[in-house]
Design a protein around this motif. Structure first.
Motif, short mmCIF file in Angstrom:
data_model
loop_
_atom_site.label_atom_id
_atom_site.label_comp_id
_atom_site.label_asym_id
_atom_site.label_seq_id
_atom_site.Cartn_x
_atom_site.Cartn_y
_atom_site.Cartn_z
N GLU A 2 43.29 52.84 9.54
CA GLU A 2 42.74 51.37 9.30
C GLU A 2 43.40 50.60 10.63
OE1 GLU A 2 43.60 49.11 5.70
OE2 GLU A 2 43.98 51.12 4.85
N ILE A 3 42.41 49.81 11.10
CA ILE A 3 42.54 49.17 12.46
C ILE A 3 42.66 47.63 12.21
CG2 ILE A 3 41.62 50.97 14.02
CD1 ILE A 3 39.12 49.44 14.12
N TYR A 4 42.73 47.01 11.24
CA TYR A 4 42.80 45.45 10.94
C TYR A 4 44.12 44.91 10.98
CZ TYR A 4 43.89 46.15 6.03
OH TYR A 4 44.33 46.44 4.81
N PHE A 5 44.32 43.71 11.38
CA PHE A 5 45.55 43.19 11.42
C PHE A 5 45.37 41.82 10.26
CE2 PHE A 5 45.88 45.66 15.14
CZ PHE A 5 47.25 45.50 15.27
N LYS A 6 46.52 41.72 9.79
CA LYS A 6 46.57 40.13 8.93
C LYS A 6 47.44 39.46 9.48
CE LYS A 6 49.29 42.11 5.18
NZ LYS A 6 49.43 42.19 3.73
N LYS A 7 47.20 37.93 9.70
CA LYS A 7 48.27 37.13 9.91
C LYS A 7 49.56 36.97 9.02
CE LYS A 7 45.47 33.80 12.60
NZ LYS A 7 45.06 32.20 12.92
N GLN A 8 50.58 36.92 9.56
CA GLN A 8 51.87 36.83 8.69
C GLN A 8 52.44 35.34 9.07
OE1 GLN A 8 53.24 39.09 6.42
NE2 GLN A 8 51.14 40.15 6.81
N LYS A 9 51.83 34.17 8.33
CA LYS A 9 52.26 33.00 8.31
C LYS A 9 53.66 32.59 8.38
CE LYS A 9 47.88 30.89 7.14
NZ LYS A 9 47.27 29.94 6.21
N ASN A 10 54.10 31.91 9.35
CA ASN A 10 55.49 31.32 9.13
C ASN A 10 56.44 32.46 9.57
OD1 ASN A 10 54.95 28.74 8.67
ND2 ASN A 10 54.87 29.21 6.61
N THR A 11 56.03 33.42 10.58
CA THR A 11 56.93 34.74 10.64
C THR A 11 56.71 34.96 12.23
OG1 THR A 11 55.79 35.71 8.70
CG2 THR A 11 56.82 37.24 10.28
N LYS A 12 58.03 35.26 12.70
CA LYS A 12 58.02 35.49 14.16
C LYS A 12 58.83 36.79 14.21
CE LYS A 12 60.22 34.04 18.34
NZ LYS A 12 60.72 33.15 18.91
N LEU A 13 58.34 37.95 15.03
CA LEU A 13 59.16 39.11 15.28
C LEU A 13 60.43 38.90 16.29
CD1 LEU A 13 56.12 41.68 15.52
CD2 LEU A 13 57.78 41.37 13.53
N LEU A 14 61.40 39.10 15.77
CA LEU A 14 62.86 38.95 16.59
C LEU A 14 63.18 40.22 17.61
CD1 LEU A 14 64.58 36.36 14.16
CD2 LEU A 14 62.99 35.91 16.18
N ASP A 15 62.92 41.34 17.31
CA ASP A 15 63.11 42.35 18.08
C ASP A 15 62.61 42.25 19.64
OD1 ASP A 15 64.64 43.62 16.02
OD2 ASP A 15 62.92 44.53 15.16
N LYS A 16 63.04 43.16 20.42
CA LYS A 16 62.62 43.29 21.72
C LYS A 16 61.22 43.83 21.93
CE LYS A 16 63.70 44.40 26.20
NZ LYS A 16 64.72 44.94 27.31
N PRO A 17 60.33 42.92 22.40
CA PRO A 17 58.79 43.67 22.37
C PRO A 17 59.13 44.78 23.44
CG PRO A 17 59.01 41.56 23.65
CD PRO A 17 60.29 41.80 22.86
N PHE A 18 58.05 45.85 23.28
CA PHE A 18 57.90 47.00 24.29
C PHE A 18 57.23 46.50 25.41
CE2 PHE A 18 54.43 48.11 21.33
CZ PHE A 18 53.62 48.57 22.33
N ALA A 19 56.40 45.38 25.17
CA ALA A 19 55.50 44.81 26.54
C ALA A 19 55.37 43.36 26.26
CB ALA A 19 54.32 45.66 26.61
N THR A 20 55.43 42.66 27.32
CA THR A 20 54.94 41.18 27.34
C THR A 20 53.96 41.08 28.27
OG1 THR A 20 57.10 40.39 26.41
CG2 THR A 20 55.71 38.91 27.36
N LEU A 21 52.66 40.41 27.80
CA LEU A 21 51.30 40.33 28.47
C LEU A 21 51.05 38.82 28.42
CD1 LEU A 21 49.62 43.24 27.07
CD2 LEU A 21 50.91 43.32 29.22
N THR A 22 50.30 38.39 29.74
CA THR A 22 49.91 37.25 29.60
C THR A 22 48.18 37.56 29.39
OG1 THR A 22 51.23 36.21 31.40
CG2 THR A 22 49.37 35.14 30.95
#
Length: 72
Positions: free
Chosen positions: A12-32
């Motif tokens: 499955e390739i769909y994503f769903k929003k997780q409201k009022n959530t923030k991932l706190l671990d270190k991302p493997f990439a940060t892009l603009t």
């Protein structure tokens, strides 16, 4: 801040929003990116190489943080 998370199934390739959530671990990439759809596309492109399963879209900085996270 928006977090979108893929399902546990690799078929499955769909994503769903997780409201009022923030991932706190270190991302493997940060892009603009221009918008969160571009962020979604970048994560999907890295789904199998970097196992991108979730991302934070930071509206204020227009940045995309890619994560390999196992979320239920």
């Amino acid at each position: 801040m928006e977090v979108l998370v893929s399902s546990a199934s690799q078929e499955e390739i769909y994503f769903k929003k997780q409201k009022n959530t923030k991932l706190l671990d270190k991302p493997f990439a940060t892009l603009t990116n221009s918008d969160y759809f571009c962020c979604l596309q970048k994560c999907l492109q890295r789904k199998y190489t970097d196992y991108c399963t979730a991302f934070n879209w930071v509206t204020s900085t227009r940045s995309c943080q890619l994560f390999s996270a196992n979320l239920c």
